[in-house]
Design an enzyme around this catalytic site. Structure first.
Site, PDB file in Angstrom:
ATOM      1  N   ASN A 122       0.845  -1.206   0.000  1.00  0.00           N
ATOM      2  CA  ASN A 122       0.000   0.000   0.000  1.00  0.00           C
ATOM      3  C   ASN A 122       0.875   1.248   0.000  1.00  0.00           C
ATOM      4  O   ASN A 122       0.563   2.236  -0.673  1.00  0.00           O
ATOM      5  CB  ASN A 122      -0.925   0.000   1.211  1.00  0.00           C
ATOM      6  CG  ASN A 122      -2.180  -0.822   0.964  1.00  0.00           C
ATOM      7  OD1 ASN A 122      -3.060  -0.397   0.237  1.00  0.00           O
ATOM      8  ND2 ASN A 122      -2.225  -2.007   1.524  1.00  0.00           N
ATOM      9  N   MET A 150       1.271  -2.709  12.071  1.00  0.00           N
ATOM     10  CA  MET A 150       0.623  -3.664  12.968  1.00  0.00           C
ATOM     11  C   MET A 150       0.763  -3.288  14.449  1.00  0.00           C
ATOM     12  O   MET A 150       0.880  -4.156  15.300  1.00  0.00           O
ATOM     13  CB  MET A 150       1.190  -5.065  12.723  1.00  0.00           C
ATOM     14  CG  MET A 150       1.074  -5.527  11.290  1.00  0.00           C
ATOM     15  SD  MET A 150      -0.591  -5.308  10.614  1.00  0.00           S
ATOM     16  CE  MET A 150      -1.395  -6.739  11.251  1.00  0.00           C
ATOM     17  N   ASN A 176      -5.926   5.073   7.922  1.00  0.00           N
ATOM     18  CA  ASN A 176      -5.503   3.664   7.927  1.00  0.00           C
ATOM     19  C   ASN A 176      -6.306   2.903   6.896  1.00  0.00           C
ATOM     20  O   ASN A 176      -7.447   3.266   6.586  1.00  0.00           O
ATOM     21  CB  ASN A 176      -5.763   3.048   9.308  1.00  0.00           C
ATOM     22  CG  ASN A 176      -5.385   1.572   9.369  1.00  0.00           C
ATOM     23  OD1 ASN A 176      -4.286   1.190   8.988  1.00  0.00           O
ATOM     24  ND2 ASN A 176      -6.311   0.745   9.830  1.00  0.00           N
ATOM     25  N   HIS A 199      -7.913  -0.847   6.088  1.00  0.00           N
ATOM     26  CA  HIS A 199      -8.270  -2.102   6.743  1.00  0.00           C
ATOM     27  C   HIS A 199      -8.901  -3.010   5.693  1.00  0.00           C
ATOM     28  O   HIS A 199      -9.776  -2.568   4.937  1.00  0.00           O
ATOM     29  CB  HIS A 199      -9.253  -1.832   7.893  1.00  0.00           C
ATOM     30  CG  HIS A 199      -9.664  -3.051   8.633  1.00  0.00           C
ATOM     31  ND1 HIS A 199      -8.845  -3.696   9.524  1.00  0.00           N
ATOM     32  CD2 HIS A 199     -10.805  -3.771   8.588  1.00  0.00           C
ATOM     33  CE1 HIS A 199      -9.466  -4.757  10.009  1.00  0.00           C
ATOM     34  NE2 HIS A 199     -10.654  -4.826   9.461  1.00  0.00           N
ATOM     35  N   GLU A 251      -7.202  -2.410  -2.774  1.00  0.00           N
ATOM     36  CA  GLU A 251      -6.716  -1.556  -1.677  1.00  0.00           C
ATOM     37  C   GLU A 251      -5.877  -0.413  -2.231  1.00  0.00           C
ATOM     38  O   GLU A 251      -6.013   0.747  -1.812  1.00  0.00           O
ATOM     39  CB  GLU A 251      -5.863  -2.368  -0.701  1.00  0.00           C
ATOM     40  CG  GLU A 251      -6.669  -3.271   0.206  1.00  0.00           C
ATOM     41  CD  GLU A 251      -5.787  -3.980   1.208  1.00  0.00           C
ATOM     42  OE1 GLU A 251      -4.803  -3.388   1.670  1.00  0.00           O
ATOM     43  OE2 GLU A 251      -6.098  -5.137   1.541  1.00  0.00           O
TER      44      GLU A 251
HETATM   45  C1  GRF Z   1      -3.072  -5.328   3.773  1.00  0.00           C
HETATM   46  O1  GRF Z   1      -4.094  -6.292   3.687  1.00  0.00           O
HETATM   47  C2  GRF Z   1      -3.626  -4.112   4.477  1.00  0.00           C
HETATM   48  O2  GRF Z   1      -5.004  -3.942   4.297  1.00  0.00           O
HETATM   49  C3  GRF Z   1      -3.338  -4.399   5.906  1.00  0.00           C
HETATM   50  O3  GRF Z   1      -2.079  -5.014   5.913  1.00  0.00           O
HETATM   51  C4  GRF Z   1      -1.958  -5.819   4.718  1.00  0.00           C
HETATM   52  C5  GRF Z   1      -0.578  -5.658   4.166  1.00  0.00           C
HETATM   53  O4  GRF Z   1      -0.503  -4.444   3.542  1.00  0.00           O
HETATM   54  N1  GRF Z   1      -3.359  -3.193   6.662  1.00  0.00           N
HETATM   55  P1  GRF Z   1       0.840  -3.952   2.789  1.00  0.00           P
HETATM   56  O5  GRF Z   1       1.062  -4.867   1.597  1.00  0.00           O
HETATM   57  O6  GRF Z   1       1.997  -4.096   3.788  1.00  0.00           O
HETATM   58  O7  GRF Z   1       0.558  -2.544   2.407  1.00  0.00           O
END
Ligand code: GRF
Length: 200
Positions: A13, A89, A106, A108, A173
């Protein structure tokens, strides 16, 4: 607007936001990436794009408060005006969230308010929903429950596993987050009295 992205892992993302921000008319500039783990893959990606990338590992700090103070210092040094959590996280403290209220968003991987927390795709399959998706929201003290800015839905297909469903959600996303950040950075979506107020 100067934007910092907080990650914990591969940062797909984050990469999507970096790519979107390359457009001349995009209302945000990614000025820093901060990871709470030294091995977050996204740090290398950020560096490859010439963006300041900092590993501020939470395990290097005695308390959440101390870690967040280090993160705040890095955000201030970067002149960040908006914070994007992207696969980050760690739960932020109420104090940190308050300091960034209306300026921290954020993504989700579910259609909130359904399926808060972790393992959202397993939750969706377990619930037997036929539509699933992702949500970008303003961050508030409660987990995964701030005012919604943007959502994109995807179908749940027969035979889907959490992996196949996660891939389909992840693919939307990236465009959802880029669109939501533009709305916040341009002032077209603002948080007021605990709600998102849109203006065109
Ligand atoms: C994604 O599913 C996002 O929605 C969640 O973490 C996962 C990994 O995201 N927050 P990324 O590839 O590290 O951006």
């Amino acid at each position: 607007k100067r934007v910092a992205v907080l990650i914990s892992g591969r940062g797909s993302n984050m990469t999507a936001l970096i790519e979107a921000a390359k457009a001349a008319d995009y209302p945000a500039e990614i000025v820093a990436v901060i990871a709470n783990k030294v091995d977050a893959g996204g740090l290398e990606t950020a560096k490859a794009h010439g963006i300041a990338a900092h590993a501020i590992a939470h395990r290097d700090y005695p308390t959440k408060q101390a870690h967040e103070a280090a993160v705040s210092d890095a955000l201030q040094a970067a002149g960040a005006e908006i914070v994007c959590l992207a696969g980050y996280m760690r739960l932020m403290s109420a104090e940190f969230v308050q300091a960034w209220e209306g300026r921290m968003i954020n993504i989700h991987p579910s259609l909130l308010p359904l399926f808060k927390g972790l393992h959202t795709h397993e939750q969706a399959l377990e619930a037997g929903v036929r539509v699933h998706g992702c949500t970008v929201h303003f961050v508030t003290a409660g987990m995964d429950e701030g005012p919604i800015i943007a959502q994109t839905a995807v179908p749940v297909l027969n035979g889907d596993t959490s992996d196949s469903l996660a891939l389909r959600v992840l693919s939307v996303e990236h465009e959802t987050y880029a669109r939501a950040l533009a709305q916040v950075a341009s002032g077209k979506a603002v948080m007021q009295a605990g709600r998102t107020v849109f203006s065109d």
